[in-house]
Design a protein around this motif. Structure first.
Motif, PDB file in Angstrom:
ATOM      1  N   THR A  56       0.833  -1.207   0.000  1.00 14.02           N
ATOM      2  CA  THR A  56       0.000   0.000   0.000  1.00 14.02           C
ATOM      3  C   THR A  56       0.864   1.253   0.000  1.00 14.02           C
ATOM      4  OG1 THR A  56      -1.788  -1.169   1.127  1.00 14.02           O
ATOM      5  CG2 THR A  56      -1.800   1.235   1.279  1.00 14.02           C
ATOM      6  N   LEU A  57       1.871   1.289   0.848  1.00 17.09           N
ATOM      7  CA  LEU A  57       2.759   2.451   0.909  1.00 17.09           C
ATOM      8  C   LEU A  57       3.543   2.609  -0.393  1.00 17.09           C
ATOM      9  CD1 LEU A  57       4.035   2.162   4.594  1.00 17.09           C
ATOM     10  CD2 LEU A  57       2.362   3.788   3.659  1.00 17.09           C
ATOM     11  N   CYS A  58       3.961   1.494  -0.975  1.00 18.00           N
ATOM     12  CA  CYS A  58       4.656   1.538  -2.263  1.00 18.00           C
ATOM     13  C   CYS A  58       3.726   2.123  -3.325  1.00 18.00           C
ATOM     14  CB  CYS A  58       5.088   0.119  -2.634  1.00 18.00           C
ATOM     15  SG  CYS A  58       5.919   0.014  -4.234  1.00 18.00           S
ATOM     16  N   GLY A  59       2.491   1.684  -3.340  1.00 17.88           N
ATOM     17  CA  GLY A  59       1.507   2.226  -4.273  1.00 17.88           C
ATOM     18  C   GLY A  59       1.296   3.707  -4.065  1.00 17.88           C
ATOM     19  N   ASN A  60       1.229   4.123  -2.816  1.00 17.45           N
ATOM     20  CA  ASN A  60       1.047   5.548  -2.514  1.00 17.45           C
ATOM     21  C   ASN A  60       2.208   6.384  -3.050  1.00 17.45           C
ATOM     22  OD1 ASN A  60      -1.310   4.876  -1.166  1.00 17.45           O
ATOM     23  ND2 ASN A  60      -0.429   5.112   0.870  1.00 17.45           N
ATOM     24  N   ARG A  61       3.436   5.893  -2.878  1.00 17.14           N
ATOM     25  CA  ARG A  61       4.605   6.618  -3.378  1.00 17.14           C
ATOM     26  C   ARG A  61       4.541   6.756  -4.904  1.00 17.14           C
ATOM     27  NH1 ARG A  61       7.030   3.641   0.678  1.00 17.14           N
ATOM     28  NH2 ARG A  61       7.734   2.023  -0.778  1.00 17.14           N
ATOM     29  N   HIS A  62       4.230   5.677  -5.582  1.00 14.53           N
ATOM     30  CA  HIS A  62       4.137   5.719  -7.042  1.00 14.53           C
ATOM     31  C   HIS A  62       2.983   6.614  -7.496  1.00 14.53           C
ATOM     32  CE1 HIS A  62       7.339   2.944  -7.851  1.00 14.53           C
ATOM     33  NE2 HIS A  62       6.790   1.988  -7.126  1.00 14.53           N
ATOM     34  N   ALA A 108       3.957  10.157  -7.243  1.00 18.20           N
ATOM     35  CA  ALA A 108       4.955  10.506  -8.255  1.00 18.20           C
ATOM     36  C   ALA A 108       4.376  10.484  -9.670  1.00 18.20           C
ATOM     37  CB  ALA A 108       6.140   9.539  -8.166  1.00 18.20           C
ATOM     38  N   GLY A 109       3.092  10.159  -9.783  1.00 18.53           N
ATOM     39  CA  GLY A 109       2.460  10.100 -11.097  1.00 18.53           C
ATOM     40  C   GLY A 109       2.807   8.849 -11.882  1.00 18.53           C
ATOM     41  N   GLU A 110       3.369   7.869 -11.216  1.00 20.53           N
ATOM     42  CA  GLU A 110       3.743   6.599 -11.847  1.00 20.53           C
ATOM     43  C   GLU A 110       2.580   5.620 -11.685  1.00 20.53           C
ATOM     44  OE1 GLU A 110       7.223   5.773  -9.517  1.00 20.53           O
ATOM     45  OE2 GLU A 110       8.455   7.174 -10.674  1.00 20.53           O
ATOM     46  N   TYR A 111       1.549   5.834 -12.489  1.00 16.59           N
ATOM     47  CA  TYR A 111       0.288   5.132 -12.296  1.00 16.59           C
ATOM     48  C   TYR A 111       0.371   3.631 -12.568  1.00 16.59           C
ATOM     49  CZ  TYR A 111      -1.783   9.785 -11.900  1.00 16.59           C
ATOM     50  OH  TYR A 111      -2.102  11.063 -11.512  1.00 16.59           O
ATOM     51  N   ALA A 112       1.135   3.210 -13.546  1.00 18.59           N
ATOM     52  CA  ALA A 112       1.243   1.778 -13.834  1.00 18.59           C
ATOM     53  C   ALA A 112       1.892   1.043 -12.657  1.00 18.59           C
ATOM     54  CB  ALA A 112       2.045   1.545 -15.114  1.00 18.59           C
ATOM     55  N   ARG A 113       2.907   1.647 -12.075  1.00 23.09           N
ATOM     56  CA  ARG A 113       3.558   1.027 -10.908  1.00 23.09           C
ATOM     57  C   ARG A 113       2.646   1.061  -9.695  1.00 23.09           C
ATOM     58  NH1 ARG A 113       9.851   3.004 -11.357  1.00 23.09           N
ATOM     59  NH2 ARG A 113      10.347   1.688 -13.142  1.00 23.09           N
ATOM     60  N   ALA A 114       1.932   2.154  -9.527  1.00 26.06           N
ATOM     61  CA  ALA A 114       0.976   2.238  -8.419  1.00 26.06           C
ATOM     62  C   ALA A 114      -0.096   1.164  -8.574  1.00 26.06           C
ATOM     63  CB  ALA A 114       0.339   3.623  -8.368  1.00 26.06           C
ATOM     64  N   LEU A 115      -0.555   0.976  -9.798  1.00 25.44           N
ATOM     65  CA  LEU A 115      -1.574  -0.037 -10.062  1.00 25.44           C
ATOM     66  C   LEU A 115      -1.087  -1.423  -9.654  1.00 25.44           C
ATOM     67  CD1 LEU A 115      -4.377  -0.679 -11.260  1.00 25.44           C
ATOM     68  CD2 LEU A 115      -3.258  -0.906 -13.479  1.00 25.44           C
ATOM     69  N   VAL A 130     -11.066  -2.302   2.642  1.00 27.82           N
ATOM     70  CA  VAL A 130     -11.655  -1.026   2.231  1.00 27.82           C
ATOM     71  C   VAL A 130     -10.579  -0.094   1.670  1.00 27.82           C
ATOM     72  CG1 VAL A 130     -12.811   1.066   3.074  1.00 27.82           C
ATOM     73  CG2 VAL A 130     -13.636  -1.185   3.785  1.00 27.82           C
ATOM     74  N   VAL A 131      -9.473   0.039   2.371  1.00 27.22           N
ATOM     75  CA  VAL A 131      -8.387   0.917   1.917  1.00 27.22           C
ATOM     76  C   VAL A 131      -7.875   0.464   0.552  1.00 27.22           C
ATOM     77  CG1 VAL A 131      -5.992   1.593   2.378  1.00 27.22           C
ATOM     78  CG2 VAL A 131      -7.700   1.733   4.197  1.00 27.22           C
ATOM     79  N   ALA A 132      -7.704  -0.837   0.371  1.00 29.69           N
ATOM     80  CA  ALA A 132      -7.210  -1.351  -0.909  1.00 29.69           C
ATOM     81  C   ALA A 132      -8.160  -0.977  -2.049  1.00 29.69           C
ATOM     82  CB  ALA A 132      -7.021  -2.864  -0.828  1.00 29.69           C
ATOM     83  N   HIS A 133      -9.452  -1.137  -1.835  1.00 32.78           N
ATOM     84  CA  HIS A 133     -10.429  -0.773  -2.866  1.00 32.78           C
ATOM     85  C   HIS A 133     -10.447   0.736  -3.115  1.00 32.78           C
ATOM     86  CE1 HIS A 133     -12.055  -4.849  -2.432  1.00 32.78           C
ATOM     87  NE2 HIS A 133     -12.649  -4.635  -3.597  1.00 32.78           N
ATOM     88  N   LEU A 152      -7.392   1.921  -5.075  1.00 32.12           N
ATOM     89  CA  LEU A 152      -7.539   1.597  -6.488  1.00 32.12           C
ATOM     90  C   LEU A 152      -8.547   2.519  -7.161  1.00 32.12           C
ATOM     91  CD1 LEU A 152      -7.319  -2.286  -6.646  1.00 32.12           C
ATOM     92  CD2 LEU A 152      -6.031  -0.662  -8.030  1.00 32.12           C
ATOM     93  N   ALA A 153      -9.626   2.824  -6.489  1.00 32.28           N
ATOM     94  CA  ALA A 153     -10.626   3.730  -7.062  1.00 32.28           C
ATOM     95  C   ALA A 153     -10.025   5.117  -7.288  1.00 32.28           C
ATOM     96  CB  ALA A 153     -11.854   3.818  -6.154  1.00 32.28           C
ATOM     97  N   ASP A 154      -9.271   5.618  -6.331  1.00 30.04           N
ATOM     98  CA  ASP A 154      -8.618   6.925  -6.502  1.00 30.04           C
ATOM     99  C   ASP A 154      -7.661   6.905  -7.685  1.00 30.04           C
ATOM    100  OD1 ASP A 154      -9.978   7.930  -4.305  1.00 30.04           O
ATOM    101  OD2 ASP A 154      -8.266   7.725  -2.935  1.00 30.04           O
TER     102      ASP A 154
END
Length: 141
Positions: free
Chosen positions: A8-14, A17-24, A52-55, A58-60
């Motif tokens: 989750t934290l890794c996704g938040n960082r990406h 940073a606008g790195e949407y594919a990595r965040a995904l 809930v946070v995971a969903h 992803l929605a954001d």
């Protein structure tokens, strides 16, 4: 829980940073972990919160990727999941109670989505059948 949090934290960082594919990738991994451990986490409230946070993450992200319909589907899915869990006799009492409590938050997210992005058929369906309503869904029209 630690690996879910790390993803989750890794996704938040990406995401930041606008790195949407990595965040995904990170957010999808976090969601998979939350689903896998949902009914076996010792703390029911942590299990529900992680799902809930995971969903919602992803929605954001989907909104940021200009995919609001997919984001709405994600928000509906978690809300429906919590309502079903809260009513399932197969689930433990703590898990059912936590799911019901968190369904108030998922309902708020559905309402927020409608305010920001307009109506969506799936969200209207969710709000129409919601048993956790604080205000009637008809006020959204």
């Amino acid at each position: 829980m630690a690996y879910w949090k790390q993803q989750t934290l890794c996704g938040n960082r990406h995401f930041d940073a606008g790195e949407y594919a990595r965040a995904l990738d990170c957010y999808q991994q976090a969601l998979w972990l939350a689903r896998q451990q949902f009914s076996c986490w010792p703390d029911a409230d942590e299990a529900v919160a992680a799902l809930v946070v995971a969903h919602h993450n992803l929605a954001d992200l989907l909104i940021a990727m200009t995919l609001p319909d997919r984001a709405a589907d994600m928000l509906c899915h978690i809300h429906d999941c919590l309502i079903a869990t809260s009513q399932s006799p197969a689930c433990s009492d703590p898990l059912r109670a936590s799911a019901l409590r968190h369904s108030h938050n998922t309902r708020t997210e559905l309402l927020t989505f409608v305010r920001k992005h307009g109506t969506h058929a799936g969200i209207q369906r969710c709000l129409g059948q919601c048993q956790c309503q604080a205000e009637p869904a008809s006020r959204l029209h």
